[in-house]
Motif scaffolding. Structure first.
Motif, PDB file in Angstrom:
ATOM      1  N   THR A 138       0.823  -1.207   0.000  1.00 17.36           N
ATOM      2  CA  THR A 138       0.000   0.000   0.000  1.00 17.36           C
ATOM      3  C   THR A 138       0.857   1.257   0.000  1.00 17.36           C
ATOM      4  N   SER A 140      -0.510   3.753   1.928  1.00 15.79           N
ATOM      5  CA  SER A 140      -1.279   4.409   2.982  1.00 15.79           C
ATOM      6  C   SER A 140      -1.144   3.648   4.287  1.00 15.79           C
ATOM      7  N   ILE A 143      -4.688   2.530   5.409  1.00 15.73           N
ATOM      8  CA  ILE A 143      -5.186   1.344   4.709  1.00 15.73           C
ATOM      9  C   ILE A 143      -4.481   0.096   5.215  1.00 15.73           C
ATOM     10  N   THR A 144      -3.178   0.193   5.414  1.00 15.15           N
ATOM     11  CA  THR A 144      -2.432  -0.954   5.929  1.00 15.15           C
ATOM     12  C   THR A 144      -2.975  -1.388   7.281  1.00 15.15           C
ATOM     13  N   THR A 163       4.418  -0.820   3.428  1.00 17.10           N
ATOM     14  CA  THR A 163       3.825   0.494   3.181  1.00 17.10           C
ATOM     15  C   THR A 163       4.886   1.390   2.568  1.00 17.10           C
ATOM     16  N   HIS A 191      -2.969  -1.301  -2.737  1.00 10.80           N
ATOM     17  CA  HIS A 191      -3.635   0.005  -2.670  1.00 10.80           C
ATOM     18  C   HIS A 191      -2.649   1.070  -3.120  1.00 10.80           C
ATOM     19  N   HIS A 193      -2.442   5.341  -4.500  1.00 12.66           N
ATOM     20  CA  HIS A 193      -3.143   6.594  -4.750  1.00 12.66           C
ATOM     21  C   HIS A 193      -2.358   7.513  -5.671  1.00 12.66           C
ATOM     22  N   VAL A 216      -6.917  -4.806  -6.447  1.00 11.07           N
ATOM     23  CA  VAL A 216      -6.684  -3.394  -6.193  1.00 11.07           C
ATOM     24  C   VAL A 216      -7.786  -2.882  -5.271  1.00 11.07           C
ATOM     25  N   LEU A 217      -7.398  -2.359  -4.118  1.00 10.87           N
ATOM     26  CA  LEU A 217      -8.346  -1.821  -3.147  1.00 10.87           C
ATOM     27  C   LEU A 217      -8.571  -0.346  -3.436  1.00 10.87           C
ATOM     28  N   LYS A 218      -9.813   0.007  -3.690  1.00 10.72           N
ATOM     29  CA  LYS A 218     -10.138   1.405  -3.966  1.00 10.72           C
ATOM     30  C   LYS A 218     -10.782   2.037  -2.740  1.00 10.72           C
ATOM     31  N   THR A 219     -10.409   3.284  -2.480  1.00 13.75           N
ATOM     32  CA  THR A 219     -10.997   4.029  -1.371  1.00 13.75           C
ATOM     33  C   THR A 219     -11.553   5.332  -1.909  1.00 13.75           C
ATOM     34  N   HIS A 222      -8.079   8.935  -3.537  1.00 12.41           N
ATOM     35  CA  HIS A 222      -6.908   8.431  -4.239  1.00 12.41           C
ATOM     36  C   HIS A 222      -6.638   9.314  -5.446  1.00 12.41           C
TER      37      HIS A 222
END
Length: 255
Positions: A138, A140, A143-144, A163, A191, A193, A216-219, A222
């Motif tokens: 990641t 972030s 997020i981690t 990270t 993840h 951004h 892929v983790l989207k938040t 980003h």
């Protein structure tokens, strides 16, 4: 895959330099983790060998003096923990001094890297997740921490946790290559951004996704890769839709 990345994921020699600010909140937590792992906090006088991984807690009162010592015995990787001004400025300051001596500078972040298989946790996460078969990369700390907590609640183990900052894009690509070739990593969670080099990233991501699921983790927050606006307009879609299509075409799963 770079052979040097093995020294990051399987470090045989590790060291820790704490912040000289006695009230630094990271000192106590990181020192406790280090003591549990048999890693001693070291001083300038103790630097007599080229370590695989050196963790440095920021801020340092006299970073120039520390760097002058490190260039004599440059570590393979220097992981910066905490914050020292702007992340990019802190990374550049340390990288400018050490990269010409062969060291790779990562961070600064607040979690760094965790290797649950060997209970290696020299960062700011308060617990070490159980060992398992998921890789996590990641940009972030939040997020981690959230993914690690989620995995713990659902009794899912993690194999590698790292990270990085956007400036660490080469290490991100090498980390994906490493996890792709690691038969004990069955899936990779990612993840991002911000991308410094979309072409190189997609090349590594495509290769990894060919061997195992890459999710892929989207938040909600980003930054999309820098894609020329005329190209997006010609496809009659939004930037986010374009990136989604690009990732899916490379074989990545969007979550």
């Amino acid at each position: 895959m770079s052979l040097k990345i093995e020294r990051l994921f399987h470090p045989e020699s590790k060291g820790l330099i704490l912040s000289e600010h006695g009230d630094n909140p990271w000192n106590k937590l990181v020192a406790r983790h280090a003591e549990q792992q048999g890693v001693q906090a070291i001083s300038l006088e103790d630097i007599r060998e080229e370590l695989d991984l050196l963790v440095v807690v920021l801020p340092q009162t006299n970073p120039e003096k520390l760097l002058s010592k490190l260039v004599q015995h440059p570590p393979a990787y220097v992981m910066l923990l905490g914050r020292e001004g702007q992340k990019d400025q802190a990374n550049k300051f340390w990288a400018d001094a050490l990269s010409c001596h062969g060291s790779v500078v990562l961070g600064p972040s607040r979690i760094g890297m965790i290797l649950p298989e060997t209970a290696t946790n020299l960062g700011g996460l308060s617990f070490t997740p159980d060992h398992g078969h998921l890789g996590l990369v990641t940009q972030s700390d939040a997020i981690t921490a959230a993914v690690a907590a989620w995995a713990s609640r659902h009794e899912l183990g993690l194999r590698h946790i790292i990270t990085l900052t956007p400036k660490d894009h080469e290490v991100m690509e090498q980390a994906l290559d490493h996890m792709a070739q690691d038969h004990l990593t069955r899936a990779i969670l990612l993840h991002i951004h911000e991308l410094q080099d979309a072409r190189e990233f997609l090349s590594s991501a495509r290769a990894a996704a060919f061997t195992k699921p890459l999710v892929v983790l989207k938040t909600g927050r980003h930054q999309e890769p820098d894609i020329p606006s005329p190209l997006i307009s010609s496809l009659s879609c939004s930037r986010e839709q374009f990136i989604d299509k690009l990732f899916r075409r490379a074989g990545l799963v969007i979550a």
